[in-house]
Design an enzyme around this catalytic site. Structure first.
Site, PDB file in Angstrom:
ATOM      1  N   TYR A 143       8.488  -6.562  -4.333  1.00  0.00           N
ATOM      2  CA  TYR A 143       8.589  -6.288  -5.764  1.00  0.00           C
ATOM      3  C   TYR A 143       8.623  -4.780  -5.959  1.00  0.00           C
ATOM      4  O   TYR A 143       7.804  -4.069  -5.382  1.00  0.00           O
ATOM      5  CB  TYR A 143       7.396  -6.893  -6.501  1.00  0.00           C
ATOM      6  CG  TYR A 143       7.362  -6.600  -7.982  1.00  0.00           C
ATOM      7  CD1 TYR A 143       8.302  -7.156  -8.842  1.00  0.00           C
ATOM      8  CD2 TYR A 143       6.384  -5.769  -8.532  1.00  0.00           C
ATOM      9  CE1 TYR A 143       8.262  -6.894 -10.206  1.00  0.00           C
ATOM     10  CE2 TYR A 143       6.338  -5.504  -9.894  1.00  0.00           C
ATOM     11  CZ  TYR A 143       7.277  -6.067 -10.729  1.00  0.00           C
ATOM     12  OH  TYR A 143       7.238  -5.808 -12.076  1.00  0.00           O
ATOM     13  N   ASP A 238       8.802   2.217  -0.968  1.00  0.00           N
ATOM     14  CA  ASP A 238       8.056   1.975  -2.203  1.00  0.00           C
ATOM     15  C   ASP A 238       6.585   1.840  -1.818  1.00  0.00           C
ATOM     16  O   ASP A 238       6.128   0.780  -1.408  1.00  0.00           O
ATOM     17  CB  ASP A 238       8.577   0.704  -2.887  1.00  0.00           C
ATOM     18  CG  ASP A 238       7.809   0.400  -4.167  1.00  0.00           C
ATOM     19  OD1 ASP A 238       6.812   1.102  -4.448  1.00  0.00           O
ATOM     20  OD2 ASP A 238       8.205  -0.543  -4.886  1.00  0.00           O
ATOM     21  N   LYS A 266       0.141   3.309  -9.225  1.00  0.00           N
ATOM     22  CA  LYS A 266      -1.180   2.705  -9.074  1.00  0.00           C
ATOM     23  C   LYS A 266      -2.293   3.728  -8.758  1.00  0.00           C
ATOM     24  O   LYS A 266      -2.731   4.414  -9.671  1.00  0.00           O
ATOM     25  CB  LYS A 266      -1.113   1.551  -8.077  1.00  0.00           C
ATOM     26  CG  LYS A 266      -0.140   0.475  -8.608  1.00  0.00           C
ATOM     27  CD  LYS A 266      -0.248  -0.899  -8.007  1.00  0.00           C
ATOM     28  CE  LYS A 266       0.535  -1.889  -8.865  1.00  0.00           C
ATOM     29  NZ  LYS A 266       1.744  -2.427  -8.286  1.00  0.00           N
TER      30      LYS A 266
HETATM   31  C1  LIG Z   1       3.137  -2.523  -9.010  1.00  0.00           C
HETATM   32  C2  LIG Z   1       4.335  -2.183  -8.224  1.00  0.00           C
HETATM   33  C3  LIG Z   1       5.469  -1.597  -8.803  1.00  0.00           C
HETATM   34  C4  LIG Z   1       5.613  -1.436 -10.289  1.00  0.00           C
HETATM   35  O1  LIG Z   1       4.677  -0.581 -10.823  1.00  0.00           O
HETATM   36  P1  LIG Z   1       4.332  -0.693 -12.406  1.00  0.00           P
HETATM   37  O2  LIG Z   1       3.403   0.456 -12.631  1.00  0.00           O
HETATM   38  O3  LIG Z   1       3.727  -2.027 -12.599  1.00  0.00           O
HETATM   39  O4  LIG Z   1       5.612  -0.539 -13.121  1.00  0.00           O
HETATM   40  C5  LIG Z   1       6.496  -1.188  -7.981  1.00  0.00           C
HETATM   41  N1  LIG Z   1       6.425  -1.346  -6.659  1.00  0.00           N
HETATM   42  C6  LIG Z   1       5.362  -1.916  -6.062  1.00  0.00           C
HETATM   43  C7  LIG Z   1       5.329  -2.036  -4.580  1.00  0.00           C
HETATM   44  C8  LIG Z   1       4.298  -2.370  -6.829  1.00  0.00           C
HETATM   45  O5  LIG Z   1       3.268  -2.982  -6.243  1.00  0.00           O
END
Ligand SMILES: *Cc1c(COP(=O)(O)O)cnc(C)c1O
Length: 426
Positions: A143, A238, A266
């Site tokens: 994701y 990511d 995060k």
């Molecule tokens: C949470 C998450 C996102 C998206 O971040 P948001 O702050 O919720 O938009 C993107 N990539 C990864 C791996 C994530 O866990």
């Protein structure tokens, strides 16, 4: 659930789609009405009805030092007195950028944004702008936020709710995204054989956390690095979850692989809305106003967000918390595994550092197909029993559990005891 949470959820559903501002929170996958949280401290949460929970969601990752960390509160109070937003450059932003560059091996320059979604969306634009190509490779069950190009075979809430893709994404855009099985080198080789000169970037969660935690095969990540170089495509890590979580310098430090672009989020915001993306100078120079690839943000680099994030990163940079988190996570997950075994429930535990997942199957779980064989009915029962016993887990079989430094032996033991009860009732 308590009466107050129940009535708040009823009211929420009148005014907010599904009653929540992010889908997984609604608890559909586990068939509950969600508790409404009123406060948090350390590893504990309290809901509107006064129930107390040990928190393993940790705001989906950010709260690595626990909730309401005294130094963060202090930094926020100090920043608050100087105003909440200027839309102009500040010293805090420079300090933030400097510490990120120092902590992350592959980052020489970084741009702050307001969420992980913005970070990945901007990284994709940068990769397309830099290479002049359009296709993106991602991996099933990873994701990367909800930007159009990346919401194909995605994990997290999309997987939880069983949504195959999303209406509203132009087919013309989605066709530029190729989604492949994680940990499968051959699949990647084949995709490059077919589309090599069109591929702008490979984007990957180097330690996936959105289909449950998956342990990457090292030769898989290495192959991604090699093959992108061979074909002039960029490699995007990511690290919105894994950054500052699996090591101070993220998965790229842990596995010693240098991506071209890194996405962060995060933890970096210390619980405030922050994201970032960075890379080497040559690539990052493509962004406006230095280059002509456009990306902007009214609240980007917000002083409150920078104050909170910077405080956390300074503590994490010292590195002491990582061995401590490793020990705690080892204790928790081996305890859970034993409790399941004693009850005769087949589980697979995947863990890296202080993030881990429990799948209700015989394993191994190496990709999204494996993760989906986890028994959803068992998870649902397990989840409800844990919640009833005051253990707050992510309400989905496709999410990670996170520990913070504030989870003590006492809470971990209590969690394992609760799990033993839950497994015994399955
Ligand atoms: C949470 C998450 C996102 C998206 O971040 P948001 O702050 O919720 O938009 C993107 N990539 C990864 C791996 C994530 O866990």
């Amino acid at each position: 659930m308590g009466d107050r949470s129940k009535s708040l959820f009823q009211k929420a559903k009148t005014y907010i789609p599904g009653g929540v501002n992010s889908p997984v929170r609604a608890g559909k996958a586990v068939g509950i009405d969600p508790p409404f949280i009123s406060k948090a401290n350390g590893c504990l949460l309290w809901d509107e009805d006064g129930n107390e929970y040990i928190d393993y969601v940790c705001s989906w990752g950010p709260m690595i030092l626990g909730h309401s960390h005294p130094e963060v509160i202090q930094a926020l109070e100090k920043a608050l007195r100087n105003g909440t937003s200027y839309g102009a450059p500040t010293k805090l932003e420079v300090e933030m950028a400097e510490i990120i560059v120092k902590m992350f091996p592959s980052i020489e320059m970084v741009r702050m944004v307001n969420s992980g979604t913005e970070a990945t969306m901007s990284a994709i634009r940068l990769a397309r702008g830099f290479t002049g190509r359009e296709k993106i490779i991602k991996f099933d069950g990873c994701y990367h936020g909800h930007a159009d190009s990346l919401l194909v075979s995605a994990g997290s809430g999309v997987a939880t709710l069983g949504i195959p893709g999303s209406p509203g994404i132009p087919r013309d855009l989605a066709r530029h995204t190729i989604s492949l099985p994680f940990n499968d080198k051959n699949g990647v080789d084949q995709a490059f054989e077919k589309f090599g000169p069109e591929i702008a970037a490979v984007i990957v969660e180097p330690v996936p956390g959105n289909m449950g935690v998956i342990v990457p095969h090292e030769d898989f990540l290495k192959r991604l690095r090699e093959i992108t170089r061979e074909h002039g495509a960029l490699l995007i890590f990511d690290e919105v979850i894994s950054g500052f979580r699996v090591a101070p310098g993220g998965a790229q430090e842990l596995y010693d692989i240098m991506p071209d672009i890194t996405c962060l989020g995060k933890i970096i915001g210390g619980g405030l809305p922050v994201g970032a993306y960075g890379g080497n100078k040559e690539i990052m120079a493509g962004m406006a106003p230095e280059g002509d690839i456009y990306q902007a943000g009214t609240l980007s680099g917000n002083p409150l967000a920078m104050a909170a994030g910077l405080t956390i990163l300074k503590i994490l940079k010292r590195g002491e918390v990582y061995p401590e988190l490793e020990n705690k996570a080892q204790m928790l997950f081996s305890g859970l595994e034993n409790a399941a075994r004693n009850a005769g429930i087949p589980v697979t535990v995947n863990r890296i550092g202080s993030m881990g997942s429990l799948f209700f199957n015989n394993g191994p779980v190496n990709d999204f197909e494996d993760a989906k064989t986890s028994d959803a009915k068992l998870f649902r029962k397990y989840y409800r029993s844990m919640l009833d016993q005051g253990i707050y887990l992510a309400p989905s079989p496709f999410e990670a559990s996170f520990l913070s430094t504030t989870h003590g032996e006492k809470e971990i033991r209590k969690t394992i005891e609760a799990a033993a009860v839950a497994f015994g009732s399955l």
